[in-house]
Design a protein around this motif. Structure first.
Motif, PDB file in Angstrom:
ATOM      1  N   SER A  95       0.835  -1.210   0.000  1.00 34.05           N
ATOM      2  CA  SER A  95       0.000   0.000   0.000  1.00 34.05           C
ATOM      3  C   SER A  95       0.864   1.251   0.000  1.00 34.05           C
ATOM      4  O   SER A  95       2.041   1.216   0.357  1.00 34.05           O
ATOM      5  CB  SER A  95      -0.965   0.003   1.187  1.00 34.05           C
TER       6      SER A  95
ATOM      7  N   PRO B  26      -4.164   0.778  -2.325  1.00 37.86           N
ATOM      8  CA  PRO B  26      -3.361  -0.260  -2.987  1.00 37.86           C
ATOM      9  C   PRO B  26      -2.449   0.324  -4.062  1.00 37.86           C
ATOM     10  O   PRO B  26      -2.704   1.388  -4.621  1.00 37.86           O
ATOM     11  CB  PRO B  26      -4.426  -1.165  -3.619  1.00 37.86           C
TER      12      PRO B  26
ATOM     13  N   PRO C 121      -6.011   1.671   3.586  1.00 36.34           N
ATOM     14  CA  PRO C 121      -4.724   1.635   2.883  1.00 36.34           C
ATOM     15  C   PRO C 121      -4.924   1.656   1.364  1.00 36.34           C
ATOM     16  O   PRO C 121      -5.627   0.805   0.813  1.00 36.34           O
ATOM     17  CB  PRO C 121      -4.108   0.308   3.330  1.00 36.34           C
TER      18      PRO C 121
ATOM     19  N   ALA D 136      -2.774  -3.843   3.059  1.00 37.66           N
ATOM     20  CA  ALA D 136      -3.575  -3.677   1.842  1.00 37.66           C
ATOM     21  C   ALA D 136      -3.975  -5.023   1.261  1.00 37.66           C
ATOM     22  O   ALA D 136      -4.335  -5.132   0.109  1.00 37.66           O
ATOM     23  CB  ALA D 136      -2.799  -2.867   0.822  1.00 37.66           C
TER      24      ALA D 136
END
Length: 248
Positions: A17, A49, A47, A247
Motif C-alpha cells: 500500500s 493499494p 490503505p 492492503a
C-alpha cells in the motif's frame, strides 16, 4: 477535477500500500492544483493499494481518493496553528539507531518504506533516517538532501507531494517509535519551495497521546531557520499483523 491515478510501487509504505505521507500529499496537491492556497488536513480511511486504478476528485475545498465506491482518503481546507520548536544543532543529533527500536519486541518499520526504509537508496527512496537529539527525549531529527528524481517536471524544485512525504515518518519516530502504528491523519502547510540538492533539517517532536492515538509535529527547516513545510500528525496503534497485511 476528476482523474484516474495509480500509485507506483516506488511509493509504498507497507509492502502493498501507498506511503501515508505520499498519499496525503496527493490529496493536498490536488486541492492546490484546483486553486486552493493554505493548510490541508488529509485523513486516510483505508490503505491505498499500489498499481491500481484509483479515482481522485478535487476542488479548492476538498479532495477525495476512492477505489470504486470505497473512500480511501479525504482532504479539506483548514488553518494550522503549529509552533515549530528550536531546530537541533548538527552536533546534537546523535548517531546510531533510536533506543526505542532496540528494546525487546519493538516493532520495526518496513525496510521498503519510501520515506524511511533502510533498504531504499537515494534516487529510489527518501532515505530519511531519524536520530535522537541530545538532552531532548521528545525530539528526533536528521538532515535530508532531496535528489533529482524528486523534482517537479521541468523544474529544479522538489514536487510538494514529496515534501508531504518527508513530513510523515519522522513523526512516527517522535511519538510512536517501536509501536505498530499507521498514519491516520496529516495536517500540513507548505510554506516555501525546496531546491533539488538543497539540504534541510527534518525534525519531529512528540505531542503526546491517549489510548491508541499518538500525536506529533514535523517540519522541514533550512539552515537559515526558514520553515519550508510543517505538519501535525495523528498515528493510531494497531495490531502488528494488520500492518503486515495492510492492503491485503
Amino acid at each position: 477535477m476528476l482523474k484516474t491515478i495509480r500509485i507506483d510501487s516506488r511509493y509504498k509504505g507497507p509492502p502493498t500500500s501507498g506511503n501515508g505521507g505520499y498519499v496525503c500529499g496527493l490529496l493536498g496537491q490536488a486541492m492546490m492544483d484546483a486553486g486552493y492556497k493554505g493548510a490541508v488536513e488529509a485523513s486516510l480511511k483505508a490503505p491505498p493499494p499500489l498499481e491500481t486504478a484509483l479515482t481522485l476528485t478535487a476542488s479548492p475545498q476538498e479532495a477525495r481518493l476512492s477505489l470504486d465506491d470505497r473512500l480511501l482518503g479525504v482532504a479539506t481546507a483548514v488553518t494550522l496553528d503549529l509552533q515549530v520548536p528550536a531546530v537541533p544543532a548538527p552536533g546534537d543529533i546523535l548517531p546510531g539507531p533510536l533506543n526505542a527500536l532496540e528494546r525487546e519486541g519493538a516493532f520495526r518499520p518496513f525496510g521498503t518504506c519510501f520515506v524511511c526504509g533502510a533498504d531504499r537508496k537515494p534516487g529510489d527512496g527518501l532515505c530519511i533516517a531519524c536520530h535522537e537529539v541530545k538532552d531532548r527525549p521528545d525530539v528526533v531529527a536528521t538532515t535530508w538532501t532531496p535528489d533529482a528524481s524528486l523534482a517537479r517536471p521541468g523544474a529544479l524544485t522538489v514536487d510538494p507531494v514529496f515534501l508531504w512525504s518527508a513530513l510523515d515518518c519522522p513523526g512516527y519516530f517522535a511519538c510512536a517509535c517501536g509501536e505498530p502504528a499507521l498514519l491516520g491523519r496529516l495536517t500540513a502547510e507548505i510554506t516555501g519551495s525546496l531546491k533539488v540538492g538543497e539540504p534541510v533539517t527534518v525534525i519531529g517532536w512528540n505531542l503526546g497521546g491517549e489510548g491508541r492515538k499518538r500525536q506529533c509535529g514535523t517540519a522541514l527547516v533550512r539552515a537559515d531557520g526558514t520553515i519550508v513545510a510543517k505538519a501535525l500528525g495523528l498515528w493510531v496503534i494497531v495490531d502488528a499483523a494488520l500492518i503486515a497485511g495492510a492492503a491485503a
